[in-house]
Scaffold this active site. Structure first.
Site, PDB file in Angstrom:
ATOM      1  CE1 TYR A 178      -3.521   2.702   0.685  1.00 13.24           C
ATOM      2  CE2 TYR A 178      -2.152   3.319   2.562  1.00 13.24           C
ATOM      3  CZ  TYR A 178      -3.193   3.585   1.707  1.00 13.24           C
ATOM      4  OH  TYR A 178      -3.912   4.751   1.850  1.00 13.24           O
TER       5      TYR A 178
ATOM      6  CD  GLU B 160      -8.111   7.134   4.599  1.00 14.00           C
ATOM      7  OE1 GLU B 160      -8.078   7.111   5.845  1.00 14.00           O
ATOM      8  OE2 GLU B 160      -7.141   6.796   3.907  1.00 14.00           O
TER       9      GLU B 160
ATOM     10  CD1 TRP C  88      -3.798   2.338   5.852  1.00 14.33           C
ATOM     11  CD2 TRP C  88      -5.943   2.902   5.939  1.00 14.33           C
ATOM     12  NE1 TRP C  88      -4.315   2.264   4.578  1.00 14.33           N
ATOM     13  CE2 TRP C  88      -5.637   2.605   4.604  1.00 14.33           C
ATOM     14  CE3 TRP C  88      -7.261   3.287   6.248  1.00 14.33           C
ATOM     15  CZ2 TRP C  88      -6.559   2.666   3.576  1.00 14.33           C
ATOM     16  CZ3 TRP C  88      -8.192   3.346   5.218  1.00 14.33           C
ATOM     17  CH2 TRP C  88      -7.838   3.036   3.904  1.00 14.33           C
TER      18      TRP C  88
END
Length: 194
Positions: free
Chosen positions: A18, A40, A48
């Site tokens: 990522y 998000e 995250w």
């Protein structure tokens, strides 16, 4: 020369991929922008990496579908998704994906007379180019900015959910509206702007 990564990036292969291939890279794909805005929002109160590990499940349940189809999900369909442990089982967050799809559609219609789309509207907040920040250490990167505050207010006004200024800034980082890679990071591009 060895690859240098931002300090927040662990040695988890998913996180490294990522960081290396997506985070901070400019995205102009509407489906991806919608997905990241919603993901998000799913992160609120979580790390995250938790969301990233559940991303494929979210894609299966939501993001492989057109925004118009997501906007039509019923309460019952959304509530049934609470049974799947591969998702974050928070009905408010799941309903927010549908609400955001509806808001995206409304905004898209509103922008048509201006011959603009939602992608361009989002990127207009950074004047259509990536902002590069001087980030010696990721802990020194802002959690929100005047731009993310303005974006948050504008999105909320249009009916979007889970789009506070911190979430909006994380979105801006994720889709490359801002590049907050640390200065030493091998994936930092462009020149620093104040």
């Amino acid at each position: 020369m060895s690859i240098q990564r931002c300090g927040w990036c662990s040695n988890d292969p998913l996180y490294m991929a990522y960081h290396d291939h997506e985070w901070g890279k400019a995205s102009h794909d509407e489906a991806h922008l919608f997905e990241m805005l919603c993901l998000e929002g799913q992160q609120a109160g979580l790390s995250w990496i938790t969301v990233l590990r559940k991303r494929e499940a979210y894609r299966e349940h939501f993001f492989q579908f057109p925004i118009a189809k997501i906007a039509q999900f019923s309460d019952a369909e959304l509530e049934s998704k609470l049974q799947d442990a591969s998702l974050i089982r928070h009905i408010g967050k799941l309903k927010a994906i549908r609400e955001n799809a509806m808001a995206w559609q409304y905004l898209s219609q509103e922008l048509k007379p201006q011959q603009m789309n939602v992608r361009d509207w989002l990127w207009s907040f950074v004047e259509y180019h990536t902002l590069y920040n001087d980030v010696p250490n990721y802990r020194q990167a802002p959690a929100q900015t005047d731009i993310s505050l303005a974006l948050s207010k504008a999105l909320k006004k249009k009916g979007f959910k889970f789009v506070g200024p911190t979430t909006c800034y994380a979105f801006m980082q994720a889709v490359g509206m801002v590049d907050d890679h640390e200065n030493h990071c091998s994936f930092k591009t462009g020149s620093s702007l104040k």
